[in-house]
Every structure is written in structure tokens, then in C-alpha cells.
Enzyme design. Structure first.
Site, PDB file in Angstrom:
ATOM      1  N   GLY A  26     -18.350   1.260  20.550  1.00  0.00           N
ATOM      2  CA  GLY A  26     -18.486   1.379  22.001  1.00  0.00           C
ATOM      3  C   GLY A  26     -18.420   2.819  22.440  1.00  0.00           C
ATOM      4  O   GLY A  26     -18.071   3.697  21.652  1.00  0.00           O
ATOM      5  N   LYS A  29     -10.892   2.131  22.090  1.00  0.00           N
ATOM      6  CA  LYS A  29     -11.000   1.767  20.674  1.00  0.00           C
ATOM      7  C   LYS A  29      -9.771   2.254  19.904  1.00  0.00           C
ATOM      8  O   LYS A  29      -9.146   1.507  19.162  1.00  0.00           O
ATOM      9  CB  LYS A  29     -12.276   2.375  20.064  1.00  0.00           C
ATOM     10  N   SER A  52     -36.916   3.086  25.544  1.00  0.00           N
ATOM     11  CA  SER A  52     -36.657   2.155  26.636  1.00  0.00           C
ATOM     12  C   SER A  52     -37.054   2.694  28.011  1.00  0.00           C
ATOM     13  O   SER A  52     -37.002   1.976  29.006  1.00  0.00           O
ATOM     14  CB  SER A  52     -35.198   1.720  26.631  1.00  0.00           C
ATOM     15  N   LYS A  85     -26.401  -0.583  30.897  1.00  0.00           N
ATOM     16  CA  LYS A  85     -27.424  -0.165  31.856  1.00  0.00           C
ATOM     17  C   LYS A  85     -27.217  -0.837  33.206  1.00  0.00           C
ATOM     18  O   LYS A  85     -27.343  -0.200  34.266  1.00  0.00           O
ATOM     19  CB  LYS A  85     -28.812  -0.489  31.300  1.00  0.00           C
TER      20      LYS A  85
HETATM   21  P1  ADP Z   1     -11.841   5.546  22.491  1.00  0.00           P
HETATM   22  O1  ADP Z   1     -11.071   5.530  21.242  1.00  0.00           O
HETATM   23  O2  ADP Z   1     -12.686   4.337  22.655  1.00  0.00           O
HETATM   24  O3  ADP Z   1     -12.611   6.786  22.746  1.00  0.00           O
HETATM   25  P2  ADP Z   1      -9.263   5.643  23.701  1.00  0.00           P
HETATM   26  O4  ADP Z   1      -8.631   4.563  22.939  1.00  0.00           O
HETATM   27  O5  ADP Z   1      -8.953   7.034  23.353  1.00  0.00           O
HETATM   28  O6  ADP Z   1     -10.816   5.443  23.685  1.00  0.00           O
HETATM   29  O7  ADP Z   1      -8.953   5.407  25.236  1.00  0.00           O
HETATM   30  C1  ADP Z   1      -8.791   6.437  26.188  1.00  0.00           C
HETATM   31  C2  ADP Z   1      -7.628   6.126  27.077  1.00  0.00           C
HETATM   32  O8  ADP Z   1      -7.928   5.019  27.905  1.00  0.00           O
HETATM   33  C3  ADP Z   1      -6.383   5.752  26.352  1.00  0.00           C
HETATM   34  O9  ADP Z   1      -5.301   6.318  26.964  1.00  0.00           O
HETATM   35  C4  ADP Z   1      -6.338   4.246  26.457  1.00  0.00           C
HETATM   36  O10 ADP Z   1      -5.027   3.758  26.413  1.00  0.00           O
HETATM   37  C5  ADP Z   1      -6.955   4.003  27.811  1.00  0.00           C
HETATM   38  N1  ADP Z   1      -7.599   2.707  27.876  1.00  0.00           N
HETATM   39  C6  ADP Z   1      -8.859   2.413  27.487  1.00  0.00           C
HETATM   40  N2  ADP Z   1      -9.134   1.114  27.694  1.00  0.00           N
HETATM   41  C7  ADP Z   1      -8.035   0.562  28.235  1.00  0.00           C
HETATM   42  C8  ADP Z   1      -7.690  -0.759  28.670  1.00  0.00           C
HETATM   43  N3  ADP Z   1      -8.567  -1.763  28.592  1.00  0.00           N
HETATM   44  N4  ADP Z   1      -6.469  -0.952  29.163  1.00  0.00           N
HETATM   45  C9  ADP Z   1      -5.610   0.065  29.243  1.00  0.00           C
HETATM   46  N5  ADP Z   1      -5.849   1.310  28.872  1.00  0.00           N
HETATM   47  C10 ADP Z   1      -7.063   1.566  28.363  1.00  0.00           C
END
Ligand code: ADP
Length: 787
Positions: A359, A365, A683, A726
Site C-alpha cells: 500500500g 504497514k 491509464s 483513484k
Molecule cells: P507505512 O509503513 O505504511 O508507510 P506507517 O506504519 O509508518 O506507514 O504509518 C504512519 C503513521 O500513521 C504511524 O504513526 C501509524 O501509527 C499511523 N497510522 C497509520 N494507519 C493508522 C491507523 N489505521 N490507525 C492508527 N494509526 C495509523
């Protein structure tokens, strides 16, 4: 008395000698200082130059009387006299024969005496006993010489030639180191056999003494030698160690290593290998570069969690609670994770597939992987693979390289200090491969449960068991993950969040987290929903919530500053009115779509690694020669897609009521703004074609309609990816209608309800349908078109 011995009478001057005895045939010089002796010498010189020399019984007596010297001595011939400075005379004499004193006939001014000189008559037959005695004495003397007396061995030759027992005795005795008493003994015995016996006795005694002396000497010498050698070596060792800068510490360290190694529960081969390294360390200077390399290695070895692991907790209910606590929404994802954990719980030994979260950035993630670790009571470690193009980064460099270190995996394991952590590989889709080897193949080995039991880092050279590690990977897009790797993973997609989801995440998680991180009191920063939405829309443009989190962090910093300036403050309320004061001017404009329909401008939808985007595609026509110009950092696929659209328009020029010569006398310029962002993919095909048609026909395109779809030469609309992202982007930008390929109808379910409700989604199959929906029928031009 032996009848072969006769005594002849002589009258002769006499000198008593101090501590000296002279044998016949012996040459000797001595110094004379006493007046009486000098007188005697002078008298002798004027007569036959013979003088009787005898030894004083005690050397200390200065003026000896008759009883103070022995009465057997040697008649000597004076060979030379030398006056020395002072009243001393040095005399050189040669012994002639022995004599005994009968009487002293004069004492002053010198001794004069009547003597009886010994003479041996020639024997007709040599006596066998004498012969035997002589041989014994000869043998003993030889031994005496050899056992270490200070006699030169050459003398042996001379003596062995002597046949007369008497002369033989004299010469042997003269060449020995004898005490005065012993000498006198030999001098005084006149019978040859008796004399030989006595000499033999003395010789044996002396040999024994010499032997003992020799033994003692050797022992002492040996001891001295040993002590000396030890001392010398020790000093040398000290000097060497000092030179090498070695100290006790280094030795202590080695002992400590050994001790630790003994206690460890690891396979024997590994132990042996490390033992060998430690041994090598012992034999080198602690400050050498090589020792540093080995020490590093051994330290790395000891810092690895060979036998350390955490105990798993696999209560699904608890796990669910933790996942819900940490994350808002993500229902499907959480469900998949719980399923995954249940399977692990049921079959502990079963190696489940590797989870892969796919994603855009900031959708959680990493943080969901962290939650999994928390739910399972495992440690968490994260390694980014972004930009890794060298296999050695995964697997380490061999130690033969200068400055070699272990690869990222062993390093991470070392850091996390547990052999069963949750191990997150970030951005597995961003690995590249080049001439330095293919990191993906190394990753295959790491992730393969069959092979990772014996994962061998090039640096460590010994296998480390990774089979208990729970690996999770993340990627922004599936398409760039190498095929074999993808096959091994269970893909779980996390898409972007809608505005409302972001609002909830911000309220429930991000803001409280930031408040806490900035050490502010709970609820110190208050942001009403409307303001939060403003922040989301005017200060961020992303699929995830990373920038949003950062922006909230910034707000908290400002709030903290206000608090420091005014400690009485118990709350900071951020409102739409004061938002600019905290965050500065809006960074993005919310209303992206133009108010009115415009000619040659059409809104497309793109899906990039950072989520969905709206693209405003502009077309300008100029008189020219049919050139197609594309600007705005477009990739090859996108350019080809534009070309395909153009070919479609040419083939349909008549139907579309376009001058079919347009490709000869006109240049077409397609521009996609925000050139800083690279764009690619097919696209935008229908969007570019629509914009060109609008420009060529002069019919305005509706600004509240956006579209996505690939175009064929025949004008068919083909399936695209990332529909949900999108749709979210279109919704964000205030679009009312979205045209999507009919083949994507199946994906509509993924679009959040509130977005689906707000958008009119029209599946289309051909360009005709596209044009129908976007080219306006509002004004004259539209009418003209319809005719
Ligand atoms: P990625 O690894 O997908 O780039 P991160 O895990 O680093 O994203 O997420 C960025 C921030 O957003 C983190 O502090 C995370 O805890 C917060 N976050 C993302 N999605 C959620 C969610 N669904 N609920 C609570 N916090 C979230």
C-alpha cells in the site's frame, strides 16, 4: 733401604723459600729480597753456581732458623740473576737433584750446610711393579689433566717419554697443582716405588676433588645459566609486549571470551570455529589491525542471540484487542492477520507464508507489523530494503574485505537480541539488482523456511538459525516485487484512507500520540473536526497519514512553545481561524476542478506509489506540421498511450467532425501539470484522447467529470488498476462523476461507502460513451457537435 740409592755429600749455601718447592728438572724463577738469601746467592755465584733450595714450613716467618725449614730440598743450578728495582733479585733456577740436609755449618751471613745428594743407580732389569705403578700414575695423571686441572695437555707427551721412575715422579709432581705439604711429601720419599704409590694416591685424591669441583661448577653454572636465561627471556618478553602495547587487559579479555564460550549452548562446530579465532587472538599483539578484525568478529559472535528467545503469546482475543487499540479501521487487514495468527497457533511448527503488506506510504504497514509483535509478545526489528542493490548488504562481506561487516539481517538480529523477533523488511519492492549480485535471490533464501535454518552470513561464516523469526514485508506496489519472491508471500493490501477515516485516525491516534510525545498533558491541544478536516485538506495530500501526523506534530510543538511562554495555559485550541497562525498558509488548494467547462482541459485520475491523484490534462493546438509534443515528465508507456489515442482520433476524424488534415497542418501539445512528479502508465489514455478531441472540436469538457482507462486504436476502454485510490482522489478533489472502464466494475465494492454515495460512477466500454458523458451539451457548440 733400596740398594740402588746412594747419597753423595756436598757443602753448599742454602736458601729457605717461602711457599715454594722445586723439583729436579723443573725451571723456576722467584724473587729474592731477604738479605741472608741475597748473600747466599752471591756466595753461590762465585763458586759452582749451585744452591740448595728448601721450603719454609711456614711462609710467614721472616727470619727462619734451622728448625723452620724442611730438611729435604732440591739442589738447583742458578741460570740467571736479574737485579730488580729496590733490593730484590729475580733468579731463574733449574732443579738438578734432591738432597737431604745433614747439618747446617754456618748461619750468618748466610746458611751453609752439608748435604747428601740422592743418586739412583741404573737398574739391570726394569722392575715390573715399578713399571705398573708408573702406568697407573700416567693414566691417573691423564685423567687429572682431562678432568679439568689447569695443566696443559701437551705435557702428557713429554711425560710419557720419561723412563726413569724418579725423574717421572718429579716431572709429574712438578706439573701438578699441589699443596706445599703434598710437594714436600713427594720430595722426601726416596724409594721410587713408595714415591710412585704416594703420588698415585695424591693423584686419585686430586681427581676426586676435581670431579666434585667440576660437578659443583656444572651445577652452579647450570643454575646460573637457567636463571640467567629465564631472566633474559622474561625481560625480552616484557620488552616485546611493551613494544606491542599489550597489556593485561587484552589477556583478561581473552579469558573472558573463553569463559563465555564454554557456557554457550551452540553446536560443537561453531564452538570450535570461535575457539580457533580466540586462539589466534592470543598469539598476536592486541593493538594490531588483524587482532582488531578478529576481536570485532568475536564480539559480533557473542552479541548474537544464539540461545535467546522470547516466549510466544498467542491468544487470539488479546491479539485482536491490541490490533484494535493501535489502529483505527483496517478491518479486513486485521481479520487476515488474526486468521494468520490462528493458523500459527494451531500448527506451531507449520511455517506459514510470509505476510506482505502492500500500500501507499503512511497507511500503517509498519505500525501494524509492530502491533503484531506486541500481540505475540515478540521483539520487533525493521530493515529497509529500499535501494539495496548489492547482495552483500543482505548477506555481508567476507572478512577478507577491509572493514567488512555483517549484512543487514545479522546486524538486525544482533540489535534485537532475540532469535525469534517479528522481522519487518520494508520496501521489498524497491530492491534493485545490478552487477554486484542479486539481492532478491539472497532474500529468497532468507525467507525460505527450508533454507533459513542455516542462514550463513558471509562475514560470520557460520550458520545462524532464522527459522523462528516471523518475517513480514512491505511494499508500495506489487508490480515491482520480483516474481519468485511474490510467490512466497501472502499479499495483504492496505489502500489509502478517505477524508473521514483520516479524521478518525487523527482524532483517536495521531493527535493523542503527538501530544504524548511532546510531553503535553492529555487533551492539551484541542482540534475540532472541522479544523482537522481543514488540516487534512489544505496541508496534506496523501493516501496515508504520514504528513498529517507530522503536521499534528508541528502543531504540538507550537502548543508546547506557547505553554513554556505561559505556564498558566491549560489548553490550546486550534480553530480554522487560527490555523494559519500555527501552520502557515494553505499548502494545497482544495478545489482543484475548474468552475466551468473548458475546451482542451480534462481531469484524469492517476495512481502512483503515494496513492491516487487527479491530473489535469491540457491540450493546446498550433499551426504546424503534425508534431505531437508531450510535456510534464511522462514515461514511455504514457507517451505511447497518447500516440495510440491520436491514431484513434485520425481514424475517426470524420465521425468526430474533425478536419482530417489536422495531423498535417497542426502541432498538438499535451501537457500534464505538476511536472515534478513523474507519471507513467496507460491509464490516462482516454483522458488524453478526450482532451485532444475537445481541443480539435472546440467542445468544452465538463470540469466535474474525471476519468480513467486505457485506450485501444479502435477506441475501446480497457481495465486499469488502483480504482479505489483513484476514486478517493476524485472525491477529495470535488469531482462529481467518474468514468471507469467497465472491466473495473468488480472493484467498485472496494470503494468506501461514503465515497461511493458521493460519486456518480459510470462504467464505460468505448470512447463514444466517454465523449457522451463529458463533452457538454450546454451551449451552441455542443449543439453543433450533435448535428
Ligand atoms: P507505512 O509503513 O505504511 O508507510 P506507517 O506504519 O509508518 O506507514 O504509518 C504512519 C503513521 O500513521 C504511524 O504513526 C501509524 O501509527 C499511523 N497510522 C497509520 N494507519 C493508522 C491507523 N489505521 N490507525 C492508527 N494509526 C495509523
Amino acid at each position: 733401604m733400596n740398594e740402588n740409592i746412594v747419597f753423595r755429600e756436598h757443602t753448599m749455601t742454602l736458601i729457605p723459600l717461602r711457599g715454594l718447592a722445586i723439583f729436579p728438572y723443573m725451571v723456576l724463577h722467584f724473587d729474592v729480597g731477604r738479605e741472608k738469601s741475597i748473600n747466599a746467592l752471591e756466595e753461590a755465584m762465585v763458586s759452582e753456581q749451585l744452591i740448595f733450595l728448601t721450603s719454609q714450613k711456614e711462609a710467614e716467618i721472616d727470619i727462619p732458623t734451622v728448625d723452620d725449614f724442611y730438611h729435604v730440598g732440591t739442589i738447583c743450578k742458578i741460570k740467571q740473576m736479574l737485579k730488580l728495582p729496590g733490593d730484590t733479585i729475580r733468579v731463574l733456577v733449574e732443579g738438578v737433584s734432591r738432597a737431604r740436609l745433614r747439618e747446617v755449618i754456618q748461619e750468618e751471613p748466610y746458611f751453609k750446610a752439608v748435604l747428601e745428594e740422592v743418586e739412583y743407580l741404573e737398574e739391570a732389569e726394569p722392575d715390573k711393579e715399578t713399571e705398573a705403578l708408573m702406568r697407573s700414575v700416567m693414566d691417573a695423571f691423564e685423567e687429572y689433566v682431562n678432568v679439568g686441572s689447569k695443566v696443559t695437555p701437551e705435557i702428557l707427551l713429554t711425560i710419557s717419554d720419561i723412563e726413569e721412575p724418579d725423574r717421572f715422579c718429579d716431572t709429574v709432581a712438578a706439573n701438578m697443582n699441589l699443596k706445599p705439604k703434598q710437594k714436600q711429601d713427594i720430595l722426601e720419599i726416596f724409594d721410587p716405588k713408595e714415591r710412585l704409590e704416594r703420588l698415585y694416591e695424591i693423584l686419585l685424591e686430586e681427581i676426586e676433588i676435581l670431579e666434585i669441583e667440576k660437578n659443583i661448577n656444572m651445577r652452579v653454572k647450570k643454575q646460573v645459566n637457567r636463571l640467567q636465561k629465564e631472566y633474559y627471556l622474561r625481560e625480552q618478553l616484557k620488552a616485546i609486549q611493551k613494544e606491542l602495547g599489550e597489556d593485561e587487559e587484552a589477556l583478561d579479555e581473552i579469558d573472558e571470551y573463553k569463559e563465555r564460550l564454554v557456557k554457550m549452548k551452540i553446536p560443537k562446530e561453531i564452538k570450535e570455529k570461535i575457539e580457533k579465532e580466540i586462539k589466534r587472538l592470543t598469539s598476536m599483539s592486541s593493538s594490531s589491525a588483524e587482532a582488531a578484525v578478529i576481536r570485532n568478529y568475536v564480539d559480533t559472535f557473542f552479541s548474537l542471540p544464539w540461545d535467546k528467545e522470547t516466549k510466544d503469546k498467542l491468544e487470539i482475543k488479546d491479539a485482536q484487542k491490541i490490533l484494535d487499540e493501535d489502529h483505527f479501521g483496517l478491518e479486513k487487514v486485521k481479520e487476515r492477520i488474526l486468521e494468520y495468527l490462528s493458523i500459527r497457533k494451531l500448527a506451531k511448527s507449520m511455517k506459514g507464508p510470509i505476510l506482505c503488506f502492500v500500500g501507499p506510504p503512511g497507511v500503517g504497514k509498519t505500525s501494524i507489523a509492530k502491533s503484531i509483535a506486541r500481540a505475540m509478545n515478540r521483539k520487533f526489528v525493521r530493515v529497509s530494503l529500499g535501494g539495496v542493490r548489492d547482495e552483500a548488504e543482505i548477506r555481508g562481506h567476507r572478512r577478507t574485505y577491509v572493514g567488512a561487516i555483517p549484512g543487514r539481517i545479522i546486524n538486525a538480529i544482533k540489535e534485537v537480541k532475540s532469535k525469534n523477533p517479528v522481522f519487518l523488511f520494508d520496501e521489498i519492492d524497491k530492491m534493485a539488482s545490478d552487477f554486484r549480485g542479486d539481492p532478491a535471490s539472497a532474500m529468497l533464501e532468507v525467507l525460505d523456511p527450508e533454507q533459513n535454518k542455516e542462514f550463513t552470513d558471509h562475514y560470520m561464516e557460520i550458520p545462524f538459525d532464522l527459522s523462528k523469526v516471523l518475517f513480514i514485508t512491505t511494499a508500495n506496489s506489487l508490480s515491482t516485487i520480483p516474481g519468485p519472491l511474490r510467490d512466497r508471500m501472502e499479499i495483504i493490501e492496505l489502500s489509502g484512507y478517505t477524508e473521514m477515516e483520516k479524521l478518525e485516525i487523527a482524532k483517536r491516534h495521531l493527535l493523542p500520540k503527538q501530544i504524548k510525545e511532546h510531553s503535553l498533558a492529555e487533551g492539551f491541544v484541542k482540534i475540532p473536526d472541522k479544523t482537522m478536516l481543514d488540516i487534512i485538506n489544505y496541508y496534506t495530500r496523501e493516501s496515508g497519514v504520514r504528513t498529517l501526523e507530522r503536521t499534528l506534530g508541528k502543531l504540538c510543538r507550537k502548543a508546547a512553545k506557547s505553554y513554556v511562554e505561559n505556564p498558566k495555559l491549560n489548553m490550546v485550541k486550534v480553530t480554522s481561524a487560527n490555523l494559519e497562525k500555527y501552520l502557515g498558509k494553505h499548502r494545497y488548494s482544495y478545489q482543484m476542478v475548474a468552475e466551468k467547462p473548458q475546451v482542451g482541459i480534462v481531469t484524469g485520475l492517476a495512481w502512483t506509489a503515494v496513492g491516487g491523484e487527479t491530473l489535469s490534462i491540457e491540450v493546446a493546438l498550433m499551426a504546424g506540421s503534425g508534431k505531437l509534443v508531450l510535456t510534464g515528465q511522462l514515461g514511455d508507456v504514457m507517451k505511447e498511450s497518447a500516440q495510440a489515442g491520436l491514431s484513434f482520433i485520425r481514424s475517426k476524424a470524420k465521425e468526430l467532425k474533425i478536419d482530417d488534415e489536422f495531423h498535417k497542418n497542426m502541432d498538438i501539445h499535451i501537457h500534464i501539470p505538476e511536472g515534478a512528479i513523474p507519471k507513467d502508465g496507460p491509464s490516462a489514455g482516454i483522458t488524453m484522447a478526450t482532451a485532444v478531441i475537445s481541443a480539435l472540436t472546440g467542445v468544452p469538457a465538463r470540469s466535474d467529470v474525471a476519468m480513467t482507462g486505457e485506450i485501444t486504436l479502435r477506441g475501446r476502454v480497457l481495465e486499469i488498476g488502483g480504482l479505489k485510490e483513484k476514486a478517493l482522489a476524485a472525491h477529495r478533489a470535488g469531482i462529481k462523476t467518474v468514468l471507469i472502464p467497465k472491466e473495473n466494475e468488480k472493484d467498485i465494492d472496494e470503494i468506501p461507502h461514503n465515497v461511493r454515495r458521493a460519486l456518480k460512477i459510470i462504467p464505460v466500454e468505448t470512447m463514444d460513451e466517454v465523449l457522451e458523458n463529458i463533452l457538454t451539451a450546454e451551449d451552441d457548440k455542443e449543439d453543433k457537435n450533435e448535428n
